[in-house]
Design a protein around this motif. Sequence first.
Motif, PDB file in Angstrom:
ATOM      1  N   VAL A 114     -12.226 -56.051 -52.448  1.00 64.69           N
ATOM      2  CA  VAL A 114     -11.046 -56.513 -51.717  1.00 64.69           C
ATOM      3  C   VAL A 114      -9.933 -55.472 -51.811  1.00 64.69           C
ATOM      4  O   VAL A 114      -9.567 -55.020 -52.891  1.00 64.69           O
ATOM      5  CB  VAL A 114     -10.548 -57.872 -52.257  1.00 64.69           C
ATOM      6  N   ASP A 115      -9.412 -55.115 -50.651  1.00 65.95           N
ATOM      7  CA  ASP A 115      -8.311 -54.155 -50.574  1.00 65.95           C
ATOM      8  C   ASP A 115      -6.999 -54.903 -50.850  1.00 65.95           C
ATOM      9  O   ASP A 115      -6.681 -55.874 -50.157  1.00 65.95           O
ATOM     10  CB  ASP A 115      -8.291 -53.529 -49.183  1.00 65.95           C
ATOM     11  N   PRO A 116      -6.208 -54.490 -51.847  1.00 65.11           N
ATOM     12  CA  PRO A 116      -4.959 -55.194 -52.149  1.00 65.11           C
ATOM     13  C   PRO A 116      -3.930 -55.110 -51.016  1.00 65.11           C
ATOM     14  O   PRO A 116      -3.041 -55.949 -50.921  1.00 65.11           O
ATOM     15  CB  PRO A 116      -4.430 -54.520 -53.409  1.00 65.11           C
ATOM     16  N   ALA A 117      -4.051 -54.128 -50.143  1.00 59.34           N
ATOM     17  CA  ALA A 117      -3.117 -54.003 -49.024  1.00 59.34           C
ATOM     18  C   ALA A 117      -3.240 -55.195 -48.070  1.00 59.34           C
ATOM     19  O   ALA A 117      -2.243 -55.642 -47.491  1.00 59.34           O
ATOM     20  CB  ALA A 117      -3.359 -52.701 -48.270  1.00 59.34           C
ATOM     21  N   ILE A 118      -4.446 -55.717 -47.930  1.00 54.46           N
ATOM     22  CA  ILE A 118      -4.644 -56.880 -47.053  1.00 54.46           C
ATOM     23  C   ILE A 118      -3.894 -58.082 -47.608  1.00 54.46           C
ATOM     24  O   ILE A 118      -3.193 -58.787 -46.879  1.00 54.46           O
ATOM     25  CB  ILE A 118      -6.149 -57.189 -46.908  1.00 54.46           C
ATOM     26  N   ARG A 119      -4.025 -58.300 -48.906  1.00 53.65           N
ATOM     27  CA  ARG A 119      -3.327 -59.421 -49.545  1.00 53.65           C
ATOM     28  C   ARG A 119      -1.808 -59.264 -49.396  1.00 53.65           C
ATOM     29  O   ARG A 119      -1.102 -60.234 -49.132  1.00 53.65           O
ATOM     30  CB  ARG A 119      -3.722 -59.504 -51.018  1.00 53.65           C
ATOM     31  N   GLN A 120      -1.299 -58.044 -49.536  1.00 49.87           N
ATOM     32  CA  GLN A 120       0.140 -57.793 -49.408  1.00 49.87           C
ATOM     33  C   GLN A 120       0.622 -58.049 -47.985  1.00 49.87           C
ATOM     34  O   GLN A 120       1.698 -58.625 -47.776  1.00 49.87           O
ATOM     35  CB  GLN A 120       0.467 -56.353 -49.824  1.00 49.87           C
ATOM     36  N   LYS A 121      -0.171 -57.642 -47.004  1.00 47.72           N
ATOM     37  CA  LYS A 121       0.201 -57.875 -45.605  1.00 47.72           C
ATOM     38  C   LYS A 121       0.257 -59.374 -45.306  1.00 47.72           C
ATOM     39  O   LYS A 121       1.171 -59.848 -44.643  1.00 47.72           O
ATOM     40  CB  LYS A 121      -0.771 -57.185 -44.661  1.00 47.72           C
ATOM     41  N   ILE A 122      -0.718 -60.114 -45.807  1.00 50.67           N
ATOM     42  CA  ILE A 122      -0.737 -61.569 -45.603  1.00 50.67           C
ATOM     43  C   ILE A 122       0.478 -62.209 -46.273  1.00 50.67           C
ATOM     44  O   ILE A 122       1.128 -63.091 -45.693  1.00 50.67           O
ATOM     45  CB  ILE A 122      -2.056 -62.182 -46.119  1.00 50.67           C
ATOM     46  N   GLU A 123       0.807 -61.757 -47.471  1.00 51.29           N
ATOM     47  CA  GLU A 123       1.971 -62.305 -48.174  1.00 51.29           C
ATOM     48  C   GLU A 123       3.270 -62.005 -47.433  1.00 51.29           C
ATOM     49  O   GLU A 123       4.165 -62.847 -47.382  1.00 51.29           O
ATOM     50  CB  GLU A 123       2.025 -61.758 -49.601  1.00 51.29           C
ATOM     51  N   ARG A 124       3.385 -60.803 -46.833  1.00 50.16           N
ATOM     52  CA  ARG A 124       4.588 -60.482 -46.053  1.00 50.16           C
ATOM     53  C   ARG A 124       4.703 -61.372 -44.823  1.00 50.16           C
ATOM     54  O   ARG A 124       5.787 -61.858 -44.489  1.00 50.16           O
ATOM     55  CB  ARG A 124       4.576 -59.013 -45.625  1.00 50.16           C
ATOM     56  N   ILE A 125       3.586 -61.609 -44.150  1.00 48.24           N
ATOM     57  CA  ILE A 125       3.584 -62.491 -42.979  1.00 48.24           C
ATOM     58  C   ILE A 125       3.986 -63.906 -43.405  1.00 48.24           C
ATOM     59  O   ILE A 125       4.809 -64.558 -42.750  1.00 48.24           O
ATOM     60  CB  ILE A 125       2.203 -62.486 -42.295  1.00 48.24           C
TER      61      ILE A 125
END
Length: 107
Positions: free
Chosen positions: A28-39
């Motif tokens: 799992v790429d942590p950038a994906i989780r961060q993008k979802i959290e920003r949204i």
Amino acid sequence: MHSYTRAESRQRGKLFRKGFRQALADNVDPAIRQKIERIDQSAAERGQQELNALHGTRDGDRQSVAQAKAAVRTASREEKAAARQVLRDAEQQLKRSERAVSKAENQ
């Protein structure tokens, strides 16, 4: 309360699916989780603003009902029927705004 735009919903869905596929591969790429959290954060802020606006509308409608009740009590005999109709309309508007607030709070 969250209020997602259509674009945010699409992007969040794409990111979720991409993250899900990566989770199956244990990569799992942590950038994906961060993008979802920003949204999610921007949608939560927008939802809070909308909820505050609904509360303001409801409070204004409550004030309108109080003013209409006072108008009924102080109206002359000839004006009482019209004042009662204004009161009924104000009460219906208050019910609509209370339902909207309740629905928004329960989401």
